[in-house]
Design a protein around this motif. Structure first.
Motif, PDB file in Angstrom:
ATOM      1  N   ARG A 133      -7.235  11.143  -1.824  1.00 22.38           N
ATOM      2  CA  ARG A 133      -8.711  10.938  -1.449  1.00 22.38           C
ATOM      3  C   ARG A 133      -8.751  11.969  -0.225  1.00 22.38           C
ATOM      4  NH1 ARG A 133     -11.372   9.133  -5.368  1.00 22.38           N
ATOM      5  NH2 ARG A 133     -10.082   7.976  -6.692  1.00 22.38           N
ATOM      6  N   LEU A 134      -9.561  12.812  -0.377  1.00 22.03           N
ATOM      7  CA  LEU A 134      -9.524  13.877   0.498  1.00 22.03           C
ATOM      8  C   LEU A 134     -10.326  13.716   1.681  1.00 22.03           C
ATOM      9  CD1 LEU A 134      -9.619  16.977  -1.994  1.00 22.03           C
ATOM     10  CD2 LEU A 134      -7.772  16.599  -0.257  1.00 22.03           C
ATOM     11  N   GLY A 135     -10.266  13.999   2.704  1.00 20.86           N
ATOM     12  CA  GLY A 135     -11.239  13.977   3.970  1.00 20.86           C
ATOM     13  C   GLY A 135     -12.182  12.871   3.798  1.00 20.86           C
ATOM     14  N   THR A 136     -11.911  11.502   3.226  1.00 22.03           N
ATOM     15  CA  THR A 136     -12.782  10.495   3.254  1.00 22.03           C
ATOM     16  C   THR A 136     -12.738   9.452   4.375  1.00 22.03           C
ATOM     17  OG1 THR A 136     -11.481   8.915   1.984  1.00 22.03           O
ATOM     18  CG2 THR A 136     -12.499  10.767   0.364  1.00 22.03           C
ATOM     19  N   ASN A 137     -13.684   8.750   4.222  1.00 21.20           N
ATOM     20  CA  ASN A 137     -13.653   7.852   5.501  1.00 21.20           C
ATOM     21  C   ASN A 137     -13.071   6.626   4.916  1.00 21.20           C
ATOM     22  OD1 ASN A 137     -15.303   6.897   3.381  1.00 21.20           O
ATOM     23  ND2 ASN A 137     -17.244   6.908   4.491  1.00 21.20           N
ATOM     24  N   GLY A 138     -12.314   6.597   3.967  1.00 18.44           N
ATOM     25  CA  GLY A 138     -11.423   5.233   3.536  1.00 18.44           C
ATOM     26  C   GLY A 138     -12.355   4.142   3.029  1.00 18.44           C
ATOM     27  N   ILE A 139     -13.757   4.562   2.867  1.00 16.80           N
ATOM     28  CA  ILE A 139     -14.820   3.475   2.771  1.00 16.80           C
ATOM     29  C   ILE A 139     -15.278   3.469   1.337  1.00 16.80           C
ATOM     30  CG2 ILE A 139     -16.604   2.267   3.330  1.00 16.80           C
ATOM     31  CD1 ILE A 139     -15.662   3.296   6.228  1.00 16.80           C
ATOM     32  N   ASN A 140     -16.160   4.975   1.300  1.00 17.05           N
ATOM     33  CA  ASN A 140     -16.566   5.130  -0.153  1.00 17.05           C
ATOM     34  C   ASN A 140     -15.549   6.054  -1.072  1.00 17.05           C
ATOM     35  OD1 ASN A 140     -18.627   5.988   2.253  1.00 17.05           O
ATOM     36  ND2 ASN A 140     -19.556   4.577   0.940  1.00 17.05           N
ATOM     37  N   ALA A 141     -15.695   5.916  -2.471  1.00 19.90           N
ATOM     38  CA  ALA A 141     -14.805   6.647  -3.335  1.00 19.90           C
ATOM     39  C   ALA A 141     -15.640   7.012  -4.519  1.00 19.90           C
ATOM     40  CB  ALA A 141     -13.416   6.135  -3.625  1.00 19.90           C
ATOM     41  N   SER A 150      -7.861   3.185 -17.580  1.00 24.76           N
ATOM     42  CA  SER A 150      -7.359   3.921 -16.352  1.00 24.76           C
ATOM     43  C   SER A 150      -8.485   3.906 -15.227  1.00 24.76           C
ATOM     44  CB  SER A 150      -7.168   5.458 -16.822  1.00 24.76           C
ATOM     45  OG  SER A 150      -8.423   6.166 -16.942  1.00 24.76           O
ATOM     46  N   ILE A 151      -9.753   3.708 -15.490  1.00 21.82           N
ATOM     47  CA  ILE A 151     -10.763   3.463 -14.543  1.00 21.82           C
ATOM     48  C   ILE A 151     -10.447   2.359 -13.616  1.00 21.82           C
ATOM     49  CG2 ILE A 151     -13.269   3.106 -14.246  1.00 21.82           C
ATOM     50  CD1 ILE A 151     -13.577   4.882 -16.758  1.00 21.82           C
ATOM     51  N   LEU A 152     -10.359   1.207 -14.440  1.00 25.24           N
ATOM     52  CA  LEU A 152      -9.987   0.156 -13.698  1.00 25.24           C
ATOM     53  C   LEU A 152      -8.946  -0.094 -12.896  1.00 25.24           C
ATOM     54  CD1 LEU A 152     -11.072  -2.506 -16.605  1.00 25.24           C
ATOM     55  CD2 LEU A 152     -12.106  -2.465 -14.538  1.00 25.24           C
ATOM     56  N   LYS A 153      -7.865   0.580 -13.325  1.00 28.86           N
ATOM     57  CA  LYS A 153      -6.705   0.783 -12.587  1.00 28.86           C
ATOM     58  C   LYS A 153      -6.981   1.657 -11.493  1.00 28.86           C
ATOM     59  CE  LYS A 153      -1.804   2.174 -13.243  1.00 28.86           C
ATOM     60  NZ  LYS A 153      -1.989   3.419 -12.734  1.00 28.86           N
ATOM     61  N   GLU A 154      -7.560   2.789 -11.431  1.00 27.91           N
ATOM     62  CA  GLU A 154      -8.016   3.290 -10.250  1.00 27.91           C
ATOM     63  C   GLU A 154      -8.559   2.669  -9.386  1.00 27.91           C
ATOM     64  OE1 GLU A 154      -9.436   7.452 -11.063  1.00 27.91           O
ATOM     65  OE2 GLU A 154     -10.231   7.577  -9.196  1.00 27.91           O
ATOM     66  N   ILE A 155      -9.862   1.967  -9.726  1.00 27.65           N
ATOM     67  CA  ILE A 155     -10.494   1.139  -8.885  1.00 27.65           C
ATOM     68  C   ILE A 155      -9.784   0.087  -7.998  1.00 27.65           C
ATOM     69  CG2 ILE A 155     -12.815  -0.453  -8.906  1.00 27.65           C
ATOM     70  CD1 ILE A 155     -13.863   1.512 -11.015  1.00 27.65           C
ATOM     71  N   GLN A 156      -8.781  -0.534  -8.815  1.00 25.03           N
ATOM     72  CA  GLN A 156      -8.002  -1.705  -8.320  1.00 25.03           C
ATOM     73  C   GLN A 156      -7.092  -1.067  -7.313  1.00 25.03           C
ATOM     74  OE1 GLN A 156      -7.704  -4.713  -8.663  1.00 25.03           O
ATOM     75  NE2 GLN A 156      -5.997  -5.217  -7.326  1.00 25.03           N
ATOM     76  N   ASP A 157      -6.735   0.013  -7.508  1.00 23.42           N
ATOM     77  CA  ASP A 157      -5.516   0.724  -6.301  1.00 23.42           C
ATOM     78  C   ASP A 157      -6.734   0.996  -5.064  1.00 23.42           C
ATOM     79  OD1 ASP A 157      -3.590   2.222  -5.443  1.00 23.42           O
ATOM     80  OD2 ASP A 157      -4.653   4.202  -5.889  1.00 23.42           O
ATOM     81  N   LEU A 158      -7.940   1.586  -5.241  1.00 26.45           N
ATOM     82  CA  LEU A 158      -8.826   1.803  -4.315  1.00 26.45           C
ATOM     83  C   LEU A 158      -9.034   0.333  -3.438  1.00 26.45           C
ATOM     84  CD1 LEU A 158     -11.124   4.101  -6.150  1.00 26.45           C
ATOM     85  CD2 LEU A 158      -9.843   4.887  -3.965  1.00 26.45           C
ATOM     86  N   ALA A 159      -9.450  -0.375  -4.194  1.00 23.27           N
ATOM     87  CA  ALA A 159      -9.563  -1.714  -3.544  1.00 23.27           C
ATOM     88  C   ALA A 159      -8.514  -2.244  -2.757  1.00 23.27           C
ATOM     89  CB  ALA A 159      -9.995  -2.873  -4.563  1.00 23.27           C
ATOM     90  N   GLU A 160      -7.060  -2.225  -3.204  1.00 25.98           N
ATOM     91  CA  GLU A 160      -6.035  -2.365  -2.608  1.00 25.98           C
ATOM     92  C   GLU A 160      -5.671  -1.825  -1.215  1.00 25.98           C
ATOM     93  OE1 GLU A 160      -2.825  -2.348  -5.273  1.00 25.98           O
ATOM     94  OE2 GLU A 160      -3.745  -4.210  -6.385  1.00 25.98           O
ATOM     95  N   ARG A 161      -6.136  -0.508  -1.256  1.00 29.73           N
ATOM     96  CA  ARG A 161      -6.094   0.337  -0.169  1.00 29.73           C
ATOM     97  C   ARG A 161      -7.392   0.231   0.704  1.00 29.73           C
ATOM     98  NH1 ARG A 161      -5.572   5.841  -3.532  1.00 29.73           N
ATOM     99  NH2 ARG A 161      -6.029   6.654  -1.448  1.00 29.73           N
TER     100      ARG A 161
END
Ligand code: SAH
Ligand code: F3S
Length: 482
Positions: A163-171, A202-213
């Protein structure tokens, strides 16, 4: 309104991410154009992090400069060419620096880039990023490197984007690549290839990972999200050749949206872009049913004239579009709708233009992105028509639709006066360091005094004032979703 009218393809953003220890080479990566390019740059950075590269914000420090490019309008390409001149100046001081062009311009111009722009060492199309390690080896050995092969399968589903230069909130989470629509003005089907969908797991997994972060909002991304269709891989156009079993168990966009919403009840979910011709009522019911899917649809129309829509190869009439807007309002109360519009498509008459204005008057969009037609080489419109609406007329028509949009934006924002809306705080307000800026579900920007809240909080904000594009209020407490 200003920020919404600005042509995003003309704004570059250099991205940075946490350094990976042990990496010594420096990558400067800059993106122009649509959200998909920003999302792709994250994939590229992820691939290059494994090749020893950390990102830098300083062009002068870079060993490798990559520019992810946009071809959507001529101006976007001109902007990139100017940036290449800038890189060239830096390269004169730092001859070891390598320059690569990624994305749609790379795909459109291919090898021509190496001849025309002497400073370019590498040309990589949107489906070839996994080949970057090999291409870099070529470049390091002093050879030019090109890979612009478009793929039937590539979705980068197996790459977890940095996740580049993001605010850690929106992905951004990409769910489809390419586009099969062949709107006659558009270069995307040529530069990004045929449409294919990404494996839902793979979409669900990526989103799960984002939620955890700790991310709080995700946007499902595609040129045409409503036409998402997963049947085990491959091109959308080959769905008819899939086995009966694959067809019977295929995942539609409405299915995917429901799966994501149910798996992540605490995330806010958005999606973009919806093509009116592919939007089904299933999707509308899915949005209505799930509180965590925002009541907001970006629904580009391009023109309010059925004759022009036909010439654009948009698969709907003015009336069908308006009927869809009515259904949206019936099924999803308080749904924000935004537009993309083109003025000065070849043969557009004053009457066509008036039809666009009257369609806007009827819909009263929350906001929109408006452009003058720009002829793109190789597209159907360029082959069939002369670019026959003069620059002067295009300019005047653009001014008129921008003014109409400003009026409608103000109409919409005024409706929120005195109401309380849920806001996800995204960043400090650009205009006032004592205020937060976030968006309500309809995607309107909301600013309010910071108090004890922090970025990433869901807050209830009472709206006291507004401009044509911004709501101004005061927080009254945390949202129950917080
Ligand atoms: N489906 C895509 C559309 C990509 S292009 C998406 O995800 O948004 C974004 C917008 O650029 C289009 O909706 C259209 O309004 C505009 N556009 C595309 N080609 C154009 C051209 N040749 N001239 C002017 N505007 C164009
Ligand atoms: Fe372009 Fe039309 Fe696809 S605008 S991206 S061809 S939906």
């Amino acid at each position: 309104m200003e920020e919404k009218i600005i042509d995003e393809s003309l704004q570059g953003t250099a991205l940075s991410l946490k350094n990976k220890s042990g990496n010594s080479k420096k990558l400067f990566i800059e993106s122009y154009g649509c959200q998909m390019n920003f999302s792709d740059s994250e994939i590229v950075a992820s691939i290059l992090a494994d090749q020893g590269y950390n990102t830098t914000q300083r062009l002068e420090d870079a060993d490798l400069v990559l520019v992810n490019t946009c071809s959507i309008r001529d101006k976007a390409e001109q902007t990139v060419r100017k940036r290449l001149e800038k890189y060239n100046a830096v390269k004169r001081i730092n001859p070891g620096m390598k320059v690569g062009v990624l994305g749609c311009m790379a795909e459109r111009l291919k090898e021509k880039f190496l001849d025309e722009e002497k400073i370019v060492d590498m040309v990589v199309g949107p489906d070839a990023y996994k080949d970057l390690p090999n291409l870099l080896k070529e470049v390091e050995a002093g050879r030019d490197a090109v890979n612009v092969v478009l793929s039937k399968e590539e979705t980068y589903g197996d790459i977890s984007p940095v996740r580049l230069g993001t605010n850690g909130i929106n992905a951004l989470v990409s769910i489809t690549r390419g586009c099969d629509n062949m709107c006659t003005f558009c270069v995307v089907p040529f530069t990004r290839g045929r449409e294919r969908s990404r494996d839902p797991q793979s979409i669900l997994k990526e989103i799960q990972d984002l939620a955890e972060r700790g991310f709080r909002e995700i946007t499902l991304l595609g040129q045409n999200v409503d036409s998402y269709l997963w049947y085990g891989g491959g091109l959308k156009k080959d769905f008819g050749k899939a086995s009966e079993m694959e067809q019977a168990t295929a995942t539609s966009f409405a299915n995917l949206l429901a799966m994501v919403a149910e798996a992540q009840p605490r995330l806010r979910i958005r999606f973009s872009t919806s093509n009116p011709q592919d939007m089904t009522e299933d999707v509308l019911h899915t949005v209505a049913k799930h509180d965590n899917i925002c009541n907001y649809i970006h629904l580009p129309v391009q023109s309010g004239s059925t004759r022009i829509l036909k010439e654009m190869n948009r698969q709907h009439t003015r009336e069908e579009y308006l009927a869809l807007v009515d259904r949206i309002h019936e099924i999803i109360p308080n749904c924000g709708i935004s537009q993309d519009m083109i003025v000065g498509f070849p043969t557009e008459t004053e009457e066509d233009h008036q039809n666009t204005l009257s369609l806007m008057e009827q819909v009263k969009y929350y906001f929109g992105y408006m452009y003058k037609y720009s002829e793109r080489p190789g597209t159907m419109a360029a082959r069939k028509f002369e670019d026959d609406v003069s620059e002067e007329i295009k300019k005047r028509r653009l001014t008129e639709i921008v003014a109409a949009q400003r009026k409608h934006g103000a109409y919409r924002t005024n409706q929120f006066l005195g109401k309380t809306v849920e806001v996800l705080i995204e960043r400090e307000s650009k205009k006032n360091e004592n205020e937060w800026s976030g968006r309500n579900p309809q995607s309107l920007v909301v600013v309010f005094p910071k108090e004890h809240y922090k970025a990433g909080d869901f807050v209830m904000v009472k709206i006291k004032d507004c401009t044509s594009a911004t709501l101004i209020g005061e927080a009254i407490g945390f949202s129950e979703n917080n």
